[in-house]
Design a protein around this motif. Sequence first.
Motif, PDB file in Angstrom:
ATOM      1  N   SER A   1       0.805  -1.228   0.000  1.00  0.00           N
ATOM      2  CA  SER A   1       0.000   0.000   0.000  1.00  0.00           C
ATOM      3  C   SER A   1       0.832   1.270   0.000  1.00  0.00           C
ATOM      4  CB  SER A   1      -0.913   0.018   1.236  1.00  0.00           C
ATOM      5  OG  SER A   1      -0.147   0.095   2.433  1.00  0.00           O
ATOM      6  N   ASN A   2       2.149   1.147  -0.022  1.00  0.00           N
ATOM      7  CA  ASN A   2       3.022   2.312   0.120  1.00  0.00           C
ATOM      8  C   ASN A   2       3.327   2.954  -1.233  1.00  0.00           C
ATOM      9  OD1 ASN A   2       3.616   1.848   3.067  1.00  0.00           O
ATOM     10  ND2 ASN A   2       4.438  -0.052   2.232  1.00  0.00           N
ATOM     11  N   ALA A   3       3.244   4.280  -1.271  1.00  0.00           N
ATOM     12  CA  ALA A   3       3.561   5.038  -2.486  1.00  0.00           C
ATOM     13  C   ALA A   3       5.075   5.132  -2.640  1.00  0.00           C
ATOM     14  CB  ALA A   3       2.946   6.432  -2.415  1.00  0.00           C
ATOM     15  N   VAL A   4       5.581   4.636  -3.751  1.00  0.00           N
ATOM     16  CA  VAL A   4       7.026   4.566  -3.983  1.00  0.00           C
ATOM     17  C   VAL A   4       7.379   5.304  -5.272  1.00  0.00           C
ATOM     18  CG1 VAL A   4       8.975   3.036  -4.485  1.00  0.00           C
ATOM     19  CG2 VAL A   4       7.297   2.391  -2.742  1.00  0.00           C
ATOM     20  N   LEU A   5       8.415   6.125  -5.210  1.00  0.00           N
ATOM     21  CA  LEU A   5       8.935   6.831  -6.375  1.00  0.00           C
ATOM     22  C   LEU A   5      10.312   6.259  -6.697  1.00  0.00           C
ATOM     23  CD1 LEU A   5       8.767   9.060  -8.494  1.00  0.00           C
ATOM     24  CD2 LEU A   5       9.660  10.666  -6.779  1.00  0.00           C
ATOM     25  N   LEU A   6      10.439   5.642  -7.853  1.00  0.00           N
ATOM     26  CA  LEU A   6      11.665   4.974  -8.279  1.00  0.00           C
ATOM     27  C   LEU A   6      12.410   5.863  -9.273  1.00  0.00           C
ATOM     28  CD1 LEU A   6      13.583   2.565  -8.557  1.00  0.00           C
ATOM     29  CD2 LEU A   6      11.905   1.490 -10.084  1.00  0.00           C
ATOM     30  N   ASP A   7      13.639   6.202  -8.939  1.00  0.00           N
ATOM     31  CA  ASP A   7      14.450   7.145  -9.716  1.00  0.00           C
ATOM     32  C   ASP A   7      15.674   6.418 -10.273  1.00  0.00           C
ATOM     33  OD1 ASP A   7      15.687   9.377 -10.771  1.00  0.00           O
ATOM     34  OD2 ASP A   7      15.642  10.549  -8.922  1.00  0.00           O
ATOM     35  N   ALA A   8      16.019   6.700 -11.535  1.00  0.00           N
ATOM     36  CA  ALA A   8      17.208   6.099 -12.146  1.00  0.00           C
ATOM     37  C   ALA A   8      17.652   6.973 -13.308  1.00  0.00           C
ATOM     38  CB  ALA A   8      16.921   4.672 -12.606  1.00  0.00           C
ATOM     39  N   TYR A   9      18.864   6.696 -13.793  1.00  0.00           N
ATOM     40  CA  TYR A   9      19.405   7.448 -14.931  1.00  0.00           C
ATOM     41  C   TYR A   9      19.932   6.504 -16.008  1.00  0.00           C
ATOM     42  CZ  TYR A   9      21.756  11.077 -17.588  1.00  0.00           C
ATOM     43  OH  TYR A   9      22.152  11.920 -18.591  1.00  0.00           O
ATOM     44  N   GLY A  10      20.985   5.764 -15.706  1.00  0.00           N
ATOM     45  CA  GLY A  10      21.435   4.703 -16.591  1.00  0.00           C
ATOM     46  C   GLY A  10      22.024   5.149 -17.910  1.00  0.00           C
ATOM     47  N   GLY A  11      22.962   6.103 -17.876  1.00  0.00           N
ATOM     48  CA  GLY A  11      23.579   6.532 -19.120  1.00  0.00           C
ATOM     49  C   GLY A  11      24.806   7.395 -18.899  1.00  0.00           C
ATOM     50  N   PHE A  12      25.632   7.504 -19.925  1.00  0.00           N
ATOM     51  CA  PHE A  12      26.757   8.434 -19.983  1.00  0.00           C
ATOM     52  C   PHE A  12      27.757   8.248 -18.833  1.00  0.00           C
ATOM     53  CE2 PHE A  12      23.430  10.350 -22.524  1.00  0.00           C
ATOM     54  CZ  PHE A  12      24.122  10.743 -23.663  1.00  0.00           C
ATOM     55  N   GLU A  13      27.797   7.063 -18.253  1.00  0.00           N
ATOM     56  CA  GLU A  13      28.732   6.740 -17.176  1.00  0.00           C
ATOM     57  C   GLU A  13      28.558   7.675 -15.974  1.00  0.00           C
ATOM     58  OE1 GLU A  13      33.487   5.668 -16.815  1.00  0.00           O
ATOM     59  OE2 GLU A  13      32.589   5.737 -18.819  1.00  0.00           O
ATOM     60  N   ILE A  14      27.330   8.133 -15.746  1.00  0.00           N
ATOM     61  CA  ILE A  14      27.021   9.020 -14.620  1.00  0.00           C
ATOM     62  C   ILE A  14      26.502   8.187 -13.458  1.00  0.00           C
ATOM     63  CG2 ILE A  14      25.489  10.861 -13.827  1.00  0.00           C
ATOM     64  CD1 ILE A  14      25.620  12.016 -16.658  1.00  0.00           C
ATOM     65  N   SER A  15      27.098   8.402 -12.296  1.00  0.00           N
ATOM     66  CA  SER A  15      26.714   7.650 -11.101  1.00  0.00           C
ATOM     67  C   SER A  15      25.709   8.447 -10.275  1.00  0.00           C
ATOM     68  CB  SER A  15      27.948   7.351 -10.245  1.00  0.00           C
ATOM     69  OG  SER A  15      28.924   6.643 -10.968  1.00  0.00           O
ATOM     70  N   LEU A  16      24.732   7.756  -9.707  1.00  0.00           N
ATOM     71  CA  LEU A  16      23.800   8.360  -8.761  1.00  0.00           C
ATOM     72  C   LEU A  16      24.269   8.007  -7.355  1.00  0.00           C
ATOM     73  CD1 LEU A  16      20.281   7.723 -10.373  1.00  0.00           C
ATOM     74  CD2 LEU A  16      21.834   9.659 -10.664  1.00  0.00           C
ATOM     75  N   LEU A  17      24.843   8.993  -6.667  1.00  0.00           N
ATOM     76  CA  LEU A  17      25.424   8.775  -5.346  1.00  0.00           C
ATOM     77  C   LEU A  17      24.561   9.414  -4.267  1.00  0.00           C
ATOM     78  CD1 LEU A  17      29.198   9.460  -6.135  1.00  0.00           C
ATOM     79  CD2 LEU A  17      27.915   7.319  -6.303  1.00  0.00           C
ATOM     80  N   PRO A  18      24.674   8.939  -3.029  1.00  0.00           N
ATOM     81  CA  PRO A  18      23.892   9.528  -1.943  1.00  0.00           C
ATOM     82  C   PRO A  18      24.158  11.018  -1.788  1.00  0.00           C
ATOM     83  CG  PRO A  18      24.818   7.428  -1.256  1.00  0.00           C
ATOM     84  CD  PRO A  18      25.431   7.750  -2.582  1.00  0.00           C
ATOM     85  N   GLY A  19      23.113  11.756  -1.488  1.00  0.00           N
ATOM     86  CA  GLY A  19      23.226  13.189  -1.260  1.00  0.00           C
ATOM     87  C   GLY A  19      21.952  13.714  -0.630  1.00  0.00           C
ATOM     88  N   TYR A  20      22.087  14.778   0.145  1.00  0.00           N
ATOM     89  CA  TYR A  20      20.941  15.338   0.853  1.00  0.00           C
ATOM     90  C   TYR A  20      20.099  16.176  -0.091  1.00  0.00           C
ATOM     91  CZ  TYR A  20      18.391  17.447   4.793  1.00  0.00           C
ATOM     92  OH  TYR A  20      17.421  17.840   5.690  1.00  0.00           O
ATOM     93  N   SER A  21      18.863  15.808  -0.265  1.00  0.00           N
ATOM     94  CA  SER A  21      17.931  16.580  -1.080  1.00  0.00           C
ATOM     95  C   SER A  21      16.743  16.961  -0.209  1.00  0.00           C
ATOM     96  CB  SER A  21      17.457  15.784  -2.292  1.00  0.00           C
ATOM     97  OG  SER A  21      16.468  16.508  -2.994  1.00  0.00           O
ATOM     98  N   ALA A  22      16.776  18.203   0.286  1.00  0.00           N
ATOM     99  CA  ALA A  22      15.685  18.650   1.144  1.00  0.00           C
ATOM    100  C   ALA A  22      14.383  18.739   0.377  1.00  0.00           C
ATOM    101  CB  ALA A  22      16.037  20.009   1.754  1.00  0.00           C
ATOM    102  N   GLY A  23      14.466  18.991  -0.949  1.00  0.00           N
ATOM    103  CA  GLY A  23      13.256  19.031  -1.761  1.00  0.00           C
ATOM    104  C   GLY A  23      12.556  17.684  -1.798  1.00  0.00           C
ATOM    105  N   VAL A  24      13.320  16.603  -1.934  1.00  0.00           N
ATOM    106  CA  VAL A  24      12.744  15.255  -1.880  1.00  0.00           C
ATOM    107  C   VAL A  24      12.110  15.010  -0.518  1.00  0.00           C
ATOM    108  CG1 VAL A  24      13.284  12.789  -1.933  1.00  0.00           C
ATOM    109  CG2 VAL A  24      14.332  14.320  -3.599  1.00  0.00           C
ATOM    110  N   GLY A  25      12.828  15.439   0.524  1.00  0.00           N
ATOM    111  CA  GLY A  25      12.302  15.218   1.868  1.00  0.00           C
ATOM    112  C   GLY A  25      11.017  15.961   2.130  1.00  0.00           C
ATOM    113  N   ALA A  26      10.998  17.271   1.793  1.00  0.00           N
ATOM    114  CA  ALA A  26       9.815  18.085   2.061  1.00  0.00           C
ATOM    115  C   ALA A  26       8.676  17.767   1.106  1.00  0.00           C
ATOM    116  CB  ALA A  26      10.179  19.567   1.973  1.00  0.00           C
ATOM    117  N   GLY A  27       9.021  17.484  -0.144  1.00  0.00           N
ATOM    118  CA  GLY A  27       7.975  17.264  -1.144  1.00  0.00           C
ATOM    119  C   GLY A  27       7.435  15.856  -1.189  1.00  0.00           C
TER     120      GLY A  27
END
Length: 779
Positions: A517-543
């Motif tokens: 029942s949980n709303a989940v937002l799945l984020d990915a990129y998968g290109g150009f040898e760009i890595s998605l690394l941990p980082g603080y996103s207050a917009g994600v937290g608040a929004g």
Amino acid sequence: MSPPSTTTAAAGGAVEDPHLWLEEVLGSKQLEWVNKVNTQCLKTIGDPTTTQTYTRIKSILDSQDKIPHAYRINDDYYYNFWQDEHHVQGIWRKTTLESFKGTTTTADTTDGKKQPTTEWTTVLDIDKLDPPTTGTAKTWVWHGSILLDEGPNSNNKCDRALIKLSPGGSDADICREFCLTTETFVDPNGPEQGFEITTPAKTRISYRSRNECLVGTDFHLDGSSSSLTDSGYPRIVKSWKRGTPLSEAVTVFEVQQSDIAANMYSYHDRGYVHEFQLRSITFYTSQYFYRALTAEGITSVTADEETVPFREVPIPEDAELGTFANTALVTLRSDLTVDDGKNTFKAGSLVVLPMPELMEGNWTNAVAMFEPTPSRSLSSSTETKDYIILKILEDVCTKLEFWKYCAETQSWSKQVGSDDGGGGSIPVGQDVSVSSHCRNSETDNTLWLWRDGYLVPDTLEIATAEDCCKSTEFIKAKPAMFNADGLIVEQHFATSLDGTRIPYFVMRKKNLEMDGSNAVLLDAYGGFEISLLPGYSAGVGAGWLERGGIKVIANIRGGGEYGPTWHQAALKAKRYKCFEDIEAVAQALIESGLTSREKLACIGGSNGGLLVGNLITRPIASSLFGAAVCQVPLLDMKRYNKLLAGASWMGEYGNPDTDDWKFLRNHSPYHLLRHDILGKPEMDENGKLRDPTESTNPDWKCPKTLFTTSTRDDRVHPGHARKMVASLLEEAGEEKAPTVLYWENTEGGHGGAADNAQRAHMWALTYNFLAQALGLESS
């Protein structure tokens, strides 16, 4: 709205692509269509500026509690670019180190405690400049500063900079010379004859000396030749002398029309002077040409008159090259065998050797400063006066490694105890990084040490490479900008269709029901040898997180999390691997009980927008997601190489004008939708329009989808999103695509927004849409 007449008619008057007219970015009919769908979007979701989400996100973006990224120029001041509600377009400002530490003054806070503050002096106020007059652009967007460096033996401090400003956020920008002493622009018509380019273009410019720049731009050549490549980047580099018009600059380097770009640059490096010409052939292949100069020679002889010849650097075309003093730094994307087959360096290695020996093809003294393993890759490197610091990923967890240079022997040594992450191990979902505290990294060995994580606000410390950042001095900490109480971060691995383990991070409440029942937002990129690394996103937290949503970050193939081989595993014909990876993660989330199809959404921008476009049209993926957000996307892979910078990405995707179209066709969401799902006629290889076909997926139903883009995006053409939305609205219809919304910002460039108000608008719109689409109640 009926489209204007189109020129894509085939024999008999039939049209393959009735939406092609939307590719005209600034046409009145096209902007009328944009206004219509924008209005419907706001009518459906609601005006985000009236919501708490917008207010929270904008307050976060404008917050005075953000930690400024400040870097020293010369010996006294630290410079920072800053935007908030009072400085919408931003200010370039400066302060002393003591003030930046907050030790010079204090201010009262609402709780009665004293808090250190920083005293800033404005150097340049962008809001006070005359506005741009380009197209729909109303504001300037800061593109940075390029400093004049005359070497360590110069009597002059760094007193000049080239300021780059973009109209409305486009990649194209203007350039104006700025004096750091008087803090004014240098008048090109005044006695000091400043460098200035006022026509926006994708310009590459740098100082060669005080009175000479190396510049590649749109020179508006007469005749059949062009000064730009097919990708829209500079094809020609010229030597431009102070006091002369740009039209009199002398060509010193040029490449082929089909190449990505030409570049030429010179710099001082710890007592040495290097000059390179760079021919970017594709996104991942280049040719380097090199000559060694002297500090006296580069100031007394201009590039067009220099007699020292350039020689091609004998490295693989897919390698990258840098220097440290007289050492070459070679980063490999493929295995390299040297010394008559006696030694092989793996793809993903960082190899160091003396620059003169490299130029002679002598790898005898080459050393692998970094060598990858199946779980270990090089993320980035940072330089100081005597050190190189490597940021290494081990299953997407960070470690730092310190190497010291000995100038006398021109050798390197790894420092003992340097791989524990800058004073301790890094927990899952957190990150650490370092940067020189100076714009000129060879000044000393002092570093800024940054720490943060998905749920951990940024902290800034000052440290030194000399003890591998073991001893640090606290400088600043960002306060928590959203409520993370009860939230945890986990790392899991899903198994893709071919058995590959795909890591992903989950941000969620510690105690929740695994009942789907949980709303989940799945984020990915998968290109150009760009890595998605941990980082603080207050917009994600608040929004999103505060509303009860769960955020998932998937480190799928095509990215750089495991080095170049991870990227190459989803290159060109193997693009489908990254789609299978995200499908595997989505299935794992559903099978675990964390969520369900109706409660799962995907999001991605740019190349990630191409990913989302495939997810909503692929048979398996489209049945896994209830909603999607597709941002500044590529979607028409038949025409992408003809639109703006698209030709530069053929090294990533392939060339649709060749046999590559056979596999690209299977990765083109626009074609999957119109021709496979909807059965619309398609051109054959002879340019004739085929008959309509039966749907390959008659039960397909489009997830609820929001598309966002920018009129000012001159990297990924807004026509991609416009045409896809037009097809969904007009050809798929409400039965197959019941909820399709579109928002196009008239400014913003490829980032989608030009200032904090626009950023807050875009993200509030996005999170409000997702909350409605997934049935998540706002707090």
